[in-house]
Design a protein around this motif. Structure first.
Motif, PDB file in Angstrom:
ATOM      1  N   ARG A  38       0.766  -0.892   0.073  1.00 52.27           N
ATOM      2  CA  ARG A  38      -0.238  -0.052  -0.234  1.00 52.27           C
ATOM      3  C   ARG A  38       0.910   1.508   0.059  1.00 52.27           C
ATOM      4  NH1 ARG A  38      -4.184   2.990  -1.518  1.00 52.27           N
ATOM      5  NH2 ARG A  38      -2.421   3.749  -2.499  1.00 52.27           N
ATOM      6  N   PHE A  39       2.183   1.251   0.877  1.00 49.46           N
ATOM      7  CA  PHE A  39       2.910   2.479   0.770  1.00 49.46           C
ATOM      8  C   PHE A  39       3.957   2.377  -0.489  1.00 49.46           C
ATOM      9  CE2 PHE A  39       2.272   2.659   5.456  1.00 49.46           C
ATOM     10  CZ  PHE A  39       1.769   3.979   5.363  1.00 49.46           C
ATOM     11  N   GLN A  40       3.987   1.171  -1.086  1.00 48.00           N
ATOM     12  CA  GLN A  40       4.597   1.369  -2.269  1.00 48.00           C
ATOM     13  C   GLN A  40       4.093   2.253  -3.343  1.00 48.00           C
ATOM     14  OE1 GLN A  40       5.563  -2.296  -4.209  1.00 48.00           O
ATOM     15  NE2 GLN A  40       7.455  -1.745  -5.017  1.00 48.00           N
ATOM     16  N   ALA A  41       2.666   2.166  -3.487  1.00 46.86           N
ATOM     17  CA  ALA A  41       1.963   2.852  -4.321  1.00 46.86           C
ATOM     18  C   ALA A  41       1.369   4.233  -3.650  1.00 46.86           C
ATOM     19  CB  ALA A  41       0.422   2.057  -4.474  1.00 46.86           C
TER      20      ALA A  41
ATOM     21  N   THR B 220       5.646   0.869 -12.741  1.00 48.21           N
ATOM     22  CA  THR B 220       5.307  -0.002 -11.816  1.00 48.21           C
ATOM     23  C   THR B 220       4.104   0.635 -10.739  1.00 48.21           C
ATOM     24  OG1 THR B 220       7.449  -0.346 -11.357  1.00 48.21           O
ATOM     25  CG2 THR B 220       6.211  -0.483  -9.550  1.00 48.21           C
ATOM     26  N   ALA B 221       4.019   1.858 -10.725  1.00 46.45           N
ATOM     27  CA  ALA B 221       2.700   2.506 -10.091  1.00 46.45           C
ATOM     28  C   ALA B 221       1.392   2.142 -10.718  1.00 46.45           C
ATOM     29  CB  ALA B 221       2.931   3.959 -10.050  1.00 46.45           C
ATOM     30  N   LYS B 222       1.430   2.007 -12.044  1.00 48.75           N
ATOM     31  CA  LYS B 222       0.446   1.644 -12.877  1.00 48.75           C
ATOM     32  C   LYS B 222       0.018   0.242 -12.470  1.00 48.75           C
ATOM     33  CE  LYS B 222      -1.343   1.898 -17.548  1.00 48.75           C
ATOM     34  NZ  LYS B 222      -1.837   0.384 -17.726  1.00 48.75           N
ATOM     35  N   ALA B 223       0.937  -0.700 -12.667  1.00 48.08           N
ATOM     36  CA  ALA B 223       0.846  -1.904 -12.496  1.00 48.08           C
ATOM     37  C   ALA B 223       0.194  -2.092 -10.986  1.00 48.08           C
ATOM     38  CB  ALA B 223       1.956  -2.773 -12.643  1.00 48.08           C
TER      39      ALA B 223
ATOM     40  N   ASP C 253      -5.214   4.160  -5.604  1.00 51.33           N
ATOM     41  CA  ASP C 253      -4.729   5.447  -6.157  1.00 51.33           C
ATOM     42  C   ASP C 253      -2.902   5.706  -5.431  1.00 51.33           C
ATOM     43  OD1 ASP C 253      -4.907   5.511  -3.438  1.00 51.33           O
ATOM     44  OD2 ASP C 253      -6.514   6.984  -3.476  1.00 51.33           O
ATOM     45  N   LEU C 254      -2.575   6.631  -5.780  1.00 53.80           N
ATOM     46  CA  LEU C 254      -1.303   7.081  -5.322  1.00 53.80           C
ATOM     47  C   LEU C 254      -1.080   8.333  -4.525  1.00 53.80           C
ATOM     48  CD1 LEU C 254       0.350   6.649  -8.925  1.00 53.80           C
ATOM     49  CD2 LEU C 254       0.605   4.861  -6.944  1.00 53.80           C
ATOM     50  N   PRO C 255      -1.715   8.202  -3.246  1.00 54.02           N
ATOM     51  CA  PRO C 255      -1.805   9.133  -2.184  1.00 54.02           C
ATOM     52  C   PRO C 255      -0.553   9.643  -1.846  1.00 54.02           C
ATOM     53  CG  PRO C 255      -2.612   7.236  -1.182  1.00 54.02           C
ATOM     54  CD  PRO C 255      -1.889   6.994  -2.578  1.00 54.02           C
ATOM     55  N   PRO C 256      -0.328  10.743  -1.482  1.00 56.65           N
ATOM     56  CA  PRO C 256       0.847  11.219  -0.415  1.00 56.65           C
ATOM     57  C   PRO C 256       0.779  10.343   0.723  1.00 56.65           C
ATOM     58  CG  PRO C 256      -0.429  13.269  -0.987  1.00 56.65           C
ATOM     59  CD  PRO C 256      -1.345  12.132  -1.396  1.00 56.65           C
ATOM     60  N   ALA C 257       2.170   9.778   1.175  1.00 52.62           N
ATOM     61  CA  ALA C 257       2.098   8.920   2.190  1.00 52.62           C
ATOM     62  C   ALA C 257       1.648   9.316   3.453  1.00 52.62           C
ATOM     63  CB  ALA C 257       3.548   8.338   2.412  1.00 52.62           C
ATOM     64  N   ALA C 258       1.870  10.543   3.958  1.00 57.25           N
ATOM     65  CA  ALA C 258       1.572  10.975   5.135  1.00 57.25           C
ATOM     66  C   ALA C 258       0.015  11.162   5.363  1.00 57.25           C
ATOM     67  CB  ALA C 258       1.844  12.549   5.480  1.00 57.25           C
ATOM     68  N   GLU C 259      -0.740  11.516   4.033  1.00 53.49           N
ATOM     69  CA  GLU C 259      -2.170  11.397   4.148  1.00 53.49           C
ATOM     70  C   GLU C 259      -2.719   9.987   4.259  1.00 53.49           C
ATOM     71  OE1 GLU C 259      -5.191  11.819   0.251  1.00 53.49           O
ATOM     72  OE2 GLU C 259      -4.029  13.630   0.829  1.00 53.49           O
ATOM     73  N   LEU C 260      -1.983   8.807   3.565  1.00 51.71           N
ATOM     74  CA  LEU C 260      -2.348   7.562   3.617  1.00 51.71           C
ATOM     75  C   LEU C 260      -2.381   7.094   5.209  1.00 51.71           C
ATOM     76  CD1 LEU C 260      -3.119   4.783   2.541  1.00 51.71           C
ATOM     77  CD2 LEU C 260      -0.630   4.619   1.982  1.00 51.71           C
ATOM     78  N   VAL C 261      -1.240   7.630   5.864  1.00 52.87           N
ATOM     79  CA  VAL C 261      -1.133   7.188   7.215  1.00 52.87           C
ATOM     80  C   VAL C 261      -2.558   7.627   8.043  1.00 52.87           C
ATOM     81  CG1 VAL C 261       0.193   7.355   9.315  1.00 52.87           C
ATOM     82  CG2 VAL C 261       1.359   7.227   7.211  1.00 52.87           C
ATOM     83  N   ALA C 262      -2.659   8.881   7.892  1.00 58.56           N
ATOM     84  CA  ALA C 262      -3.914   9.201   8.659  1.00 58.56           C
ATOM     85  C   ALA C 262      -5.183   8.488   8.101  1.00 58.56           C
ATOM     86  CB  ALA C 262      -4.065  10.662   8.346  1.00 58.56           C
ATOM     87  N   THR C 263      -5.367   8.269   6.913  1.00 56.01           N
ATOM     88  CA  THR C 263      -6.578   7.335   6.443  1.00 56.01           C
ATOM     89  C   THR C 263      -6.447   6.067   7.129  1.00 56.01           C
ATOM     90  OG1 THR C 263      -6.672   8.811   4.396  1.00 56.01           O
ATOM     91  CG2 THR C 263      -7.746   6.442   4.526  1.00 56.01           C
ATOM     92  N   LEU C 264      -5.415   5.422   7.050  1.00 57.26           N
ATOM     93  CA  LEU C 264      -5.341   3.923   7.590  1.00 57.26           C
ATOM     94  C   LEU C 264      -5.810   4.078   9.089  1.00 57.26           C
ATOM     95  CD1 LEU C 264      -1.877   2.822   6.001  1.00 57.26           C
ATOM     96  CD2 LEU C 264      -4.288   2.094   5.496  1.00 57.26           C
TER      97      LEU C 264
END
Length: 319
Positions: free
Chosen positions: A195-198, A208-211, A294-305
């Motif tokens: 999830r963080f790779q994307a 890779t991101a697309k895949a 999607d490919l969100p900013p990682a900090a935003e993803l942490v908050a979402t998780l």
């Protein structure tokens, strides 16, 4: 909802979420973003390319948040571990192989020792070595893991019962519901890779991101074929989960034949890459890839998780 656990208290982070130190893709910018988002960012040092580390470590160290670095124990050496320690990481993680040559030195430097385990024998060794945190990795994980391991769901509680230190769960966790699930199993948090790779900060090619965004769990396969084809030195006890690749269909069930002449196999693989018949490198991806959209900013993803995990636990508490 604030999810306070033994892991968050140990490192002084806001959320029970850690970045898997994925070799190459988890660079300084991604680790810093995860740490700034309230998790624990871990740079993926792999075996330890000193030039790469010299470039990436100052980025995360300069963020002013707790961070760490992860090594492949079978491939690294004391020189690169020392190089990492010069930047004062809060934690150093070892995976795949015997971490015992490095544990005392890391502890003497004031960093926490995190050891990832893929089976019960490795878990018992991590306990004996006095690991500060143990990561229990299930076979759903992307990239390398136990060739004959256990799935995350049954493996994590066994390690939790064995250890007296915080346990992080890894493997197939790609949203807040997964984080909530492993917390319910007794884990103190989740170590998340695919999830963080994307994310926007990951060091990956656009292809890779697309895949990753388009891939599905049924498109992944755990195998050794691509290690053999690329003449990788990975120990045979570990296989790797990747997205579909032309070599898998071509060589599935014929691994011994593929391994018979390593030099010729590597030459043929490189020729196929040069012609564009196969991608330059495998796409490492776990079974939770269906949840990557999607490919969100990682900090935003942490908050979402973290938010999703809190809501999932609250819902579970109402039933």
């Amino acid at each position: 909802m604030t999810l306070s656990t033994a892991f968050t208290k140990l490192f002084g982070v806001q959320h029970p979420i850690a970045l898997a130190p994925m070799g190459g893709s988890a660079g300084g910018e991604l680790a810093a973003a995860v740490s700034c988002g309230g998790g624990l960012g871990l740079v993926g040092a792999g075996g330890g390319d000193q030039d790469w580390l010299a470039r990436e470590l100052p980025i995360v160290a300069g963020a002013g948040k707790p961070w760490g670095v992860g090594f492949q124990a079978w491939a690294t050496n004391m020189d690169v571990v020392e190089q990492a320690l010069e930047h004062s990481p809060r934690a150093v993680m070892f995976s795949f192989g015997d971490p015992s040559p490095y544990v005392e030195r890391v502890r003497d430097a004031g960093a926490a020792v995190i050891i990832q385990v893929t089976d019960l024998e490795e878990a018992e060794q991590a306990v004996a070595l006095g690991a500060d945190v143990i990561v229990a990795q299930g076979t759903e994980s992307g990239g390398h893991g136990a060739r004959h391991g256990r799935s995350t769901l049954p493996f994590v509680p066994v390690v939790v019962d064995l250890a007296e230190v915080p346990v992080l769960a890894a493997g197939g966790i790609a949203d807040g519901r997964g984080v909530a699930a492993v917390l319910a199993l007794g884990a103190a948090g989740a170590l998340i890779g695919t999830r963080f790779q994307a994310t926007a900060e990951a060091l990956i090619d656009p292809s890779t991101a697309k895949a990753l965004v388009e891939g599905r769990g049924q498109d992944t396969e755990r195998n050794r074929i691509l290690d053999i084809a690329r003449n990788s030195r990975w120990p045979s006890t570990y296989s790797a989960r990747t997205l579909d690749h032309p070599y898998l269909d071509r060589w599935r069930g014929r691994e011994a034949e593929l391994a018979a002449d390593p030099a010729a196999t590597r030459q043929a693989y490189e020729a196929d890459v040069a012609r564009g018949d196969v991608p330059a490198s495998p796409v490492w991806a776990g079974e939770g890839i269906d949840l990557v959209t999607d490919l969100p900013p990682a900090a935003e993803l942490v908050a979402t998780l973290a938010s999703e995990a809190g809501h999932a636990l609250a819902r579970a508490g109402r039933h």
